[in-house]
Design a protein around this motif. Structure first.
Motif, PDB file in Angstrom:
ATOM      1  N   GLU A  64       0.858  -1.184   0.000  1.00  0.00           N
ATOM      2  CA  GLU A  64       0.000   0.000   0.000  1.00  0.00           C
ATOM      3  C   GLU A  64       0.890   1.228   0.000  1.00  0.00           C
ATOM      4  OE1 GLU A  64      -2.957   0.043   3.058  1.00  0.00           O
ATOM      5  OE2 GLU A  64      -3.728  -1.921   2.490  1.00  0.00           O
ATOM      6  N   TYR A  65       0.439   2.272  -0.712  1.00  0.00           N
ATOM      7  CA  TYR A  65       1.192   3.519  -0.724  1.00  0.00           C
ATOM      8  C   TYR A  65       0.250   4.680  -0.434  1.00  0.00           C
ATOM      9  CZ  TYR A  65      -0.565   3.810  -5.527  1.00  0.00           C
ATOM     10  OH  TYR A  65      -1.374   3.849  -6.631  1.00  0.00           O
ATOM     11  N   SER A  66       0.826   5.782   0.059  1.00  0.00           N
ATOM     12  CA  SER A  66       0.049   6.939   0.481  1.00  0.00           C
ATOM     13  C   SER A  66      -0.312   7.846  -0.687  1.00  0.00           C
ATOM     14  CB  SER A  66       0.841   7.732   1.527  1.00  0.00           C
ATOM     15  OG  SER A  66       2.061   8.184   0.967  1.00  0.00           O
ATOM     16  N   GLY A  67      -1.294   8.707  -0.455  1.00  0.00           N
ATOM     17  CA  GLY A  67      -1.706   9.690  -1.453  1.00  0.00           C
ATOM     18  C   GLY A  67      -0.692  10.811  -1.543  1.00  0.00           C
ATOM     19  N   GLY A  68      -0.829  11.632  -2.567  1.00  0.00           N
ATOM     20  CA  GLY A  68       0.116  12.725  -2.770  1.00  0.00           C
ATOM     21  C   GLY A  68      -0.560  13.942  -3.365  1.00  0.00           C
ATOM     22  N   ALA A  69       0.247  14.923  -3.716  1.00  0.00           N
ATOM     23  CA  ALA A  69      -0.248  16.189  -4.248  1.00  0.00           C
ATOM     24  C   ALA A  69      -0.772  16.016  -5.669  1.00  0.00           C
ATOM     25  CB  ALA A  69       0.866  17.221  -4.237  1.00  0.00           C
ATOM     26  N   GLU A  70      -1.827  16.767  -5.990  1.00  0.00           N
ATOM     27  CA  GLU A  70      -2.350  16.760  -7.356  1.00  0.00           C
ATOM     28  C   GLU A  70      -1.292  17.312  -8.296  1.00  0.00           C
ATOM     29  OE1 GLU A  70      -6.230  18.121  -8.577  1.00  0.00           O
ATOM     30  OE2 GLU A  70      -6.933  17.871  -6.518  1.00  0.00           O
ATOM     31  N   GLY A  71      -1.265  16.760  -9.511  1.00  0.00           N
ATOM     32  CA  GLY A  71      -0.331  17.243 -10.505  1.00  0.00           C
ATOM     33  C   GLY A  71       1.009  16.526 -10.492  1.00  0.00           C
ATOM     34  N   LYS A  72       1.240  15.688  -9.500  1.00  0.00           N
ATOM     35  CA  LYS A  72       2.483  14.918  -9.432  1.00  0.00           C
ATOM     36  C   LYS A  72       2.270  13.569 -10.111  1.00  0.00           C
ATOM     37  CE  LYS A  72       4.888  17.797  -6.904  1.00  0.00           C
ATOM     38  NZ  LYS A  72       6.114  18.414  -7.390  1.00  0.00           N
ATOM     39  N   ALA A  73       3.316  13.030 -10.679  1.00  0.00           N
ATOM     40  CA  ALA A  73       3.258  11.712 -11.305  1.00  0.00           C
ATOM     41  C   ALA A  73       3.516  10.648 -10.243  1.00  0.00           C
ATOM     42  CB  ALA A  73       4.309  11.609 -12.401  1.00  0.00           C
ATOM     43  N   LEU A 123      -0.989  10.102 -14.766  1.00  0.00           N
ATOM     44  CA  LEU A 123      -2.362   9.832 -15.168  1.00  0.00           C
ATOM     45  C   LEU A 123      -3.319  10.393 -14.132  1.00  0.00           C
ATOM     46  CD1 LEU A 123      -1.692   6.082 -15.986  1.00  0.00           C
ATOM     47  CD2 LEU A 123      -1.910   7.921 -17.648  1.00  0.00           C
ATOM     48  N   SER A 124      -4.591  10.540 -14.519  1.00  0.00           N
ATOM     49  CA  SER A 124      -5.572  10.959 -13.523  1.00  0.00           C
ATOM     50  C   SER A 124      -5.608   9.899 -12.428  1.00  0.00           C
ATOM     51  CB  SER A 124      -6.943  11.146 -14.160  1.00  0.00           C
ATOM     52  OG  SER A 124      -7.443   9.929 -14.642  1.00  0.00           O
ATOM     53  N   ALA A 125      -5.845  10.302 -11.227  1.00  0.00           N
ATOM     54  CA  ALA A 125      -5.884   9.451 -10.035  1.00  0.00           C
ATOM     55  C   ALA A 125      -4.486   9.116  -9.511  1.00  0.00           C
ATOM     56  CB  ALA A 125      -6.686   8.174 -10.253  1.00  0.00           C
ATOM     57  N   ALA A 126      -3.415   9.647 -10.131  1.00  0.00           N
ATOM     58  CA  ALA A 126      -2.064   9.364  -9.651  1.00  0.00           C
ATOM     59  C   ALA A 126      -1.828   9.938  -8.257  1.00  0.00           C
ATOM     60  CB  ALA A 126      -1.023   9.914 -10.628  1.00  0.00           C
ATOM     61  N   ASP A 127      -2.626  10.926  -7.831  1.00  0.00           N
ATOM     62  CA  ASP A 127      -2.470  11.516  -6.511  1.00  0.00           C
ATOM     63  C   ASP A 127      -3.164  10.710  -5.407  1.00  0.00           C
ATOM     64  OD1 ASP A 127      -4.916  12.247  -7.760  1.00  0.00           O
ATOM     65  OD2 ASP A 127      -5.202  13.862  -6.306  1.00  0.00           O
ATOM     66  N   LYS A 128      -3.974   9.746  -5.776  1.00  0.00           N
ATOM     67  CA  LYS A 128      -4.734   8.963  -4.800  1.00  0.00           C
ATOM     68  C   LYS A 128      -3.870   7.868  -4.164  1.00  0.00           C
ATOM     69  CE  LYS A 128      -9.117  10.099  -6.703  1.00  0.00           C
ATOM     70  NZ  LYS A 128      -8.864  11.480  -6.487  1.00  0.00           N
ATOM     71  N   PRO A 129      -4.182   7.482  -2.916  1.00  0.00           N
ATOM     72  CA  PRO A 129      -3.482   6.340  -2.326  1.00  0.00           C
ATOM     73  C   PRO A 129      -3.896   5.067  -3.053  1.00  0.00           C
ATOM     74  CG  PRO A 129      -5.281   7.034  -0.909  1.00  0.00           C
ATOM     75  CD  PRO A 129      -5.215   8.025  -2.038  1.00  0.00           C
TER      76      PRO A 129
END
Length: 107
Positions: free
Chosen positions: A19-28, A70-76
């Motif tokens: 599992e990995y954490s979410g991040g800032a929008e606009g980041k890959a 891609l879209s949703a790349a900022d989501k965990p």
């Protein structure tokens, strides 16, 4: 540069997930994978609907670095790896600035 760690799994054999954490929008989303042994692995990243194979080697480790802007790349999410018991693999997930697109060459 400017990359942040979102999750990591050390040397593993067989099938497993991370599992990995979410991040800032606009980041890959960056998924770096290494494997060594006889066989191949399949890496699945459901949140961005991406998967890719990696052919492993008994000698030097095979390494791939995938940047998913891609879209949703900022989501965990979760990275799942399907691997035979003959292969040892590790994965690191991070986030960073998307690579700039290069103009096609006219060579």
């Amino acid at each position: 540069m400017g990359e942040t760690l979102a999750g990591q799994r050390a040397a593993t054999r067989g099938n497993a997930s991370l599992e990995y954490s979410g991040g800032a929008e606009g980041k890959a989303l960056i998924v770096a994978v290494s494997c060594k042994g006889d066989g191949s692995i399949t890496v699945n990243v459901p949140v961005v609907k991406a998967s890719f194979p990696l052919q492993c080697s008994v000698g030097e480790p095979a390494v791939t670095y995938n940047q998913l802007a891609l879209s949703a790349a900022d989501k965990p999410g979760t990275v799942s790896v399907s691997a035979p018991p003959t292969v040892t693999w590790s994965v690191t997930v991070g986030r960073g600035d998307p690579a700039s697109e290069e103009a096609p060459s006219t060579g």
